[in-house]
Motif scaffolding. Structure first.
Motif, mmCIF file in Angstrom:
data_model
loop_
_atom_site.group_PDB
_atom_site.id
_atom_site.type_symbol
_atom_site.label_atom_id
_atom_site.label_comp_id
_atom_site.label_asym_id
_atom_site.label_seq_id
_atom_site.Cartn_x
_atom_site.Cartn_y
_atom_site.Cartn_z
ATOM 1 N N SER A 222 0.956 -1.245 0.041
ATOM 2 C CA SER A 222 0.034 -0.146 0.000
ATOM 3 C C SER A 222 0.824 1.211 -0.041
ATOM 4 C CB SER A 222 -0.818 -0.028 1.318
ATOM 5 O OG SER A 222 -0.088 0.123 2.464
ATOM 6 N N GLY A 223 2.161 1.018 0.451
ATOM 7 C CA GLY A 223 3.035 2.346 0.155
ATOM 8 C C GLY A 223 3.016 2.897 1.383
ATOM 9 N N GLN A 224 2.501 2.519 2.465
ATOM 10 C CA GLN A 224 2.277 3.112 3.805
ATOM 11 C C GLN A 224 3.875 2.872 4.623
ATOM 12 O OE1 GLN A 224 -1.217 2.124 5.739
ATOM 13 N NE2 GLN A 224 -2.528 3.181 4.528
ATOM 14 N N LEU A 225 4.291 3.959 4.640
ATOM 15 C CA LEU A 225 5.751 3.950 5.594
ATOM 16 C C LEU A 225 5.484 3.417 7.013
ATOM 17 C CD1 LEU A 225 8.702 4.219 5.454
ATOM 18 C CD2 LEU A 225 8.521 6.625 6.050
ATOM 19 N N ALA A 226 4.451 4.007 7.670
ATOM 20 C CA ALA A 226 4.320 3.731 8.997
ATOM 21 C C ALA A 226 4.128 2.143 9.273
ATOM 22 C CB ALA A 226 3.127 4.478 9.753
ATOM 23 N N LEU A 227 3.230 1.642 8.660
ATOM 24 C CA LEU A 227 3.167 0.417 8.614
ATOM 25 C C LEU A 227 4.172 -0.554 8.354
ATOM 26 C CD1 LEU A 227 0.766 -1.694 9.488
ATOM 27 C CD2 LEU A 227 0.012 -1.695 7.175
ATOM 28 N N THR A 228 4.887 -0.343 7.356
ATOM 29 C CA THR A 228 6.409 -0.901 7.082
ATOM 30 C C THR A 228 7.094 -0.588 8.199
ATOM 31 O OG1 THR A 228 5.927 -0.233 4.587
ATOM 32 C CG2 THR A 228 8.228 -0.919 5.458
#
Length: 115
Positions: free
Chosen positions: A46-52
């Motif tokens: 999804s391109g979500q940095l926080a989740l990565t």
């Protein structure tokens, strides 16, 4: 039967307590790893940095849980039943509880995030 002196207590038989402790830490680390991989996958897709970032932090925490479990299991097994082993420090247990909570939240978030 004469009364026992304080040093005359029979040895404590811990059985397989050390092995069970190490296995429980390993199982906990496995659960954290699965949630970390879910969070990493969802974050990358999804391109979500926080989740990565949460996924990476959880992977590091899983490694820490395995290492601490091995140390704690050896400490329990090394006493040989002759004395009561030292209690587990509260700080690692509190950290693991917090990490497990974050892992659960990350697992739920990875399922709910739209790709």
């Amino acid at each position: 039967m004469p009364p026992r002196e304080p040093g005359d207590e029979p040895g404590r038989d811990p059985g397989l307590q050390g092995e069970r402790t190490a296995l429980s830490w390993t199982r906990t680390a496995l659960v954290i790893t699965v949630n970390a991989l879910l969070a990493l996958r969802s974050g990358l897709v999804s391109g979500q940095l926080a989740l990565t970032v949460v996924g990476v932090v959880l992977l590091v925490a899983a490694i820490g849980a395995v290492l601490y479990g091995n140390v704690r299991g050896r400490a329990l097994a090394g006493h040989g039943g002759h004395q009561i082993p030292p209690a587990a420090p509260a700080l690692p247990m509190s950290i693991l509880a917090g990490v497990t909570l974050i892992a659960c939240a990350a697992g739920v978030a990875s399922v709910l995030v739209r790709h």
